[in-house]
Design a protein around this motif. Structure first.
Motif, PDB file in Angstrom:
ATOM      1  N   GLY A 164       0.841  -1.183   0.000  1.00 57.19           N
ATOM      2  CA  GLY A 164       0.000   0.000   0.000  1.00 57.19           C
ATOM      3  C   GLY A 164       0.883   1.241   0.000  1.00 57.19           C
ATOM      4  N   THR A 165       0.294   2.376  -0.308  1.00 55.76           N
ATOM      5  CA  THR A 165       1.043   3.617  -0.441  1.00 55.76           C
ATOM      6  C   THR A 165       1.815   3.953   0.831  1.00 55.76           C
ATOM      7  N   ILE A 166       3.088   4.310   0.644  1.00 59.45           N
ATOM      8  CA  ILE A 166       3.941   4.716   1.756  1.00 59.45           C
ATOM      9  C   ILE A 166       3.800   6.226   1.917  1.00 59.45           C
ATOM     10  N   SER A 167       3.221   6.655   3.017  1.00 56.32           N
ATOM     11  CA  SER A 167       3.024   8.083   3.265  1.00 56.32           C
ATOM     12  C   SER A 167       3.342   8.405   4.711  1.00 56.32           C
ATOM     13  N   GLY A 168       3.838   9.625   4.938  1.00 54.02           N
ATOM     14  CA  GLY A 168       4.108  10.099   6.283  1.00 54.02           C
ATOM     15  C   GLY A 168       3.202  11.255   6.645  1.00 54.02           C
ATOM     16  N   ALA A 169       3.499  11.874   7.783  1.00 53.79           N
ATOM     17  CA  ALA A 169       2.652  12.964   8.271  1.00 53.79           C
ATOM     18  C   ALA A 169       2.867  14.259   7.488  1.00 53.79           C
ATOM     19  N   ALA A 170       4.090  14.503   7.024  1.00 54.80           N
ATOM     20  CA  ALA A 170       4.392  15.745   6.321  1.00 54.80           C
ATOM     21  C   ALA A 170       3.997  15.660   4.853  1.00 54.80           C
ATOM     22  N   ARG A 171       3.708  16.818   4.260  1.00 52.92           N
ATOM     23  CA  ARG A 171       3.279  16.817   2.856  1.00 52.92           C
ATOM     24  C   ARG A 171       4.338  16.209   1.950  1.00 52.92           C
ATOM     25  N   ASP A 172       5.629  16.521   2.216  1.00 56.43           N
ATOM     26  CA  ASP A 172       6.684  16.034   1.328  1.00 56.43           C
ATOM     27  C   ASP A 172       7.048  14.571   1.570  1.00 56.43           C
ATOM     28  N   SER A 173       6.241  13.880   2.384  1.00 52.09           N
ATOM     29  CA  SER A 173       6.439  12.440   2.556  1.00 52.09           C
ATOM     30  C   SER A 173       5.219  11.644   2.094  1.00 52.09           C
ATOM     31  N   ARG A 174       4.332  12.293   1.329  1.00 52.86           N
ATOM     32  CA  ARG A 174       3.137  11.607   0.818  1.00 52.86           C
ATOM     33  C   ARG A 174       3.481  10.849  -0.456  1.00 52.86           C
ATOM     34  N   GLY A 175       3.023   9.607  -0.538  1.00 53.01           N
ATOM     35  CA  GLY A 175       3.421   8.728  -1.630  1.00 53.01           C
ATOM     36  C   GLY A 175       2.460   8.624  -2.785  1.00 53.01           C
ATOM     37  N   SER A 176       1.479   9.522  -2.857  1.00 52.27           N
ATOM     38  CA  SER A 176       0.576   9.548  -4.016  1.00 52.27           C
ATOM     39  C   SER A 176       0.306  10.993  -4.377  1.00 52.27           C
ATOM     40  N   PHE A 177      -0.038  11.223  -5.642  1.00 54.63           N
ATOM     41  CA  PHE A 177      -0.322  12.587  -6.087  1.00 54.63           C
ATOM     42  C   PHE A 177      -1.699  13.040  -5.621  1.00 54.63           C
ATOM     43  N   LEU A 178      -2.593  12.089  -5.361  1.00 56.61           N
ATOM     44  CA  LEU A 178      -3.883  12.422  -4.756  1.00 56.61           C
ATOM     45  C   LEU A 178      -3.662  13.185  -3.462  1.00 56.61           C
ATOM     46  N   GLU A 179      -2.724  12.688  -2.649  1.00 55.91           N
ATOM     47  CA  GLU A 179      -2.433  13.332  -1.367  1.00 55.91           C
ATOM     48  C   GLU A 179      -1.586  14.590  -1.549  1.00 55.91           C
ATOM     49  N   LEU A 180      -0.552  14.494  -2.402  1.00 50.30           N
ATOM     50  CA  LEU A 180       0.338  15.641  -2.599  1.00 50.30           C
ATOM     51  C   LEU A 180      -0.425  16.875  -3.077  1.00 50.30           C
ATOM     52  N   SER A 181      -1.386  16.671  -3.984  1.00 47.92           N
ATOM     53  CA  SER A 181      -2.150  17.810  -4.529  1.00 47.92           C
ATOM     54  C   SER A 181      -3.489  17.993  -3.816  1.00 47.92           C
ATOM     55  N   TRP A 182      -3.732  17.168  -2.828  1.00 51.18           N
ATOM     56  CA  TRP A 182      -5.004  17.140  -2.099  1.00 51.18           C
ATOM     57  C   TRP A 182      -6.176  17.161  -3.080  1.00 51.18           C
ATOM     58  N   ASN A 183      -6.152  16.119  -3.910  1.00 52.83           N
ATOM     59  CA  ASN A 183      -7.185  15.893  -4.932  1.00 52.83           C
ATOM     60  C   ASN A 183      -7.306  17.057  -5.914  1.00 52.83           C
ATOM     61  N   GLY A 184      -6.132  17.646  -6.239  1.00 53.25           N
ATOM     62  CA  GLY A 184      -6.118  18.694  -7.254  1.00 53.25           C
ATOM     63  C   GLY A 184      -6.257  20.101  -6.748  1.00 53.25           C
ATOM     64  N   THR A 185      -6.479  20.295  -5.451  1.00 53.41           N
ATOM     65  CA  THR A 185      -6.687  21.644  -4.919  1.00 53.41           C
ATOM     66  C   THR A 185      -5.382  22.352  -4.568  1.00 53.41           C
ATOM     67  N   GLU A 186      -4.283  21.595  -4.465  1.00 48.83           N
ATOM     68  CA  GLU A 186      -2.982  22.172  -4.114  1.00 48.83           C
ATOM     69  C   GLU A 186      -1.936  21.645  -5.097  1.00 48.83           C
TER      70      GLU A 186
END
Length: 416
Positions: free
Chosen positions: A348-370
């Motif tokens: 499963g996706t490897i993600s941490g608490a900080a934004r720069d440790s999120r392992g998917s673009f869904l999370e990195l862009s917060w579903n396109g809003t960022e």
């Protein structure tokens, strides 16, 4: 001889030194694919050298590595089991450590740039888990904003789904944008077409060896020792718009099944001894079949890097994962489901608490809003045609060394 104790001319800090020795399947100049072992920037034709040195493993009483390694996949070797894997690793270490072997072995070392790498295993079954609490929480907030982010079962069992083994591909294989049904919350009805929210998931994949019989389960305390052969980097390409419309009530289907990429090199679990780490506190305490000693139920200190069109956009840490590989395998079989050599399961996706440790673009862009800003100033939320993604990783090795896990990359092609 360097501090790596090999007769090869290797830098002491090479990530593919003697402590690593990953397995893959390669070919050269149209020759048949067969098993290779990477050391430095060379690939050892493992079967050819095993044929020369059969006496080193005991002809007649030991595993016939020459035969197992002459195959176009690692599956026959995986079926030999843990004892054979240990014998093979000890023998390979000796072959590269003792100068007496150099004359016989050197002709079977091929520069990495002269080989073609293939899918390392014939994938028997493929299962993908959901083992990061940070990822599951983020996805819950995005997909179910008016509900609790984690479903009630999440901390009681490793959640997973069965994927499609036939669409697992080796690193470097292009990925065609999938088409399917999509329906945004405000849409009156679903439409059909290419995914508009194509994503990645940065994961580890665990390669399983040794078969079990239908009706038997794998004990959590023995799972890692007996059945976890090694690790690949894994990118679970995901069409989020297709996934969001289809996943209730039975979970991921067409949003995931179109493609999963894995690295060409399988890093043995034996190479990751120094990378073992404690799990986060599991609260509530899992049921007894998911409990085990720390030397059996462990995490891994593996550092991942996500590169998107040449820009490193995230650095997830595998040590943040909530569920252990041994727990995932034990849960996978607790109902009596059998395993086969060549089975693959994703973390499963490897993600941490900080934004720069999120392992998917869904999370990195917060579903396109960022949107994510690239080095060239362009912005991305999800994958566009022509985009490339490369995952890389390393782990701590013995005596302060690094174990390289290679990379897995892919390029997005337009929908057909």
């Amino acid at each position: 001889m360097s501090s790596a104790s090999t007769w090869l001319d290797l830098p002491d800090d090479h990530p593919f030194g003697l402590a690593n020795l990953p397995y893959g399947v390669f070919s050269t100049n149209g020759t048949a694919p067969r098993v290779g072992v990477r050391i430095g920037d060379w690939v050892l034709d493992a079967g050819a050298v095993a044929q020369i040195g059969k006496d080193a493993v005991g002809v007649g009483d030991g595993p016939d590595l020459a035969v197992a390694w002459a195959n176009p996949s690692l599956n026959p070797f995986l079926e030999l089991g843990h004892q054979a894997w240990t014998i093979a690793r000890d023998w390979l270490t000796e072959v590269f450590s003792e100068a007496v072997h150099e004359e016989a072995v050197r002709p079977h070392l091929i520069p990495l740039g002269e080989v073609t790498m293939h899918l390392p295993i014939a994938v028997a079954d493929y299962v993908d888990f959901y083992a990061s609490e940070h990822h599951a929480t983020n996805v819950g907030k995005i997909f179910r904003p008016n509900s609790e982010p984690l479903t009630p079962n999440w901390k009681h069992l490793p959640i997973g789904y069965h994927g499609r083994s036939g669409t697992v591909v080796v690193s470097g294989t292009d990925v065609v944008r999938p088409s399917g049904q999509r329906k945004a919350p405000a849409d009156p009805a679903p439409t059909f077409g290419p995914s508009r929210k194509l994503d990645i998931e940065a994961e580890l994949g665990f390669v399983v060896g040794g078969s079990t019989t239908l009706g038997a389960s794998v004990d959590v305390s023995l799972a890692a020792e007996q059945h976890l052969f090694g690790v690949v980097l894994l990118n679970d390409w995901s069409a989020r718009d297709i996934q969001a419309w289809e996943y209730v009530p039975l979970g991921p289907f067409l949003g995931k099944s179109f493609g999963t990429s894995i690295s060409a090199w399988v890093t043995p679990m034996a190479a990751l001894e120094a990378a073992r780490s404690a799990l986060p506190t599991q609260d509530p305490l899992p049921l007894p079949y998911l409990r085990g000693a720390a030397d059996a139920v462990f995490g891994l200190d593996i550092h991942v890097e996500v590169e998107w069109n040449g820009t490193v956009v995230s650095r997830p840490e595998y040590r943040d994962m909530y569920w252990a590989p041994a727990q995932m395998l034990a849960h996978l079989t607790v109902n009596g489901a059998s395993i086969r050599s060549g089975d693959l399961f994703g973390s499963g996706t490897i993600s941490g608490a900080a934004r720069d440790s999120r392992g998917s673009f869904l999370e990195l862009s917060w579903n396109g809003t960022e949107p994510v800003t690239m080095t060239d100033g362009s912005e991305r939320s999800f994958l566009e045609d022509g985009d490339t993604v490369v995952l890389r990783a390393w782990a701590p090795g013995p005596a302060g060394s690094r174990i390289g896990l290679g990379e897995v990359g892919g390029r997005i092609l337009p929908a057909r």
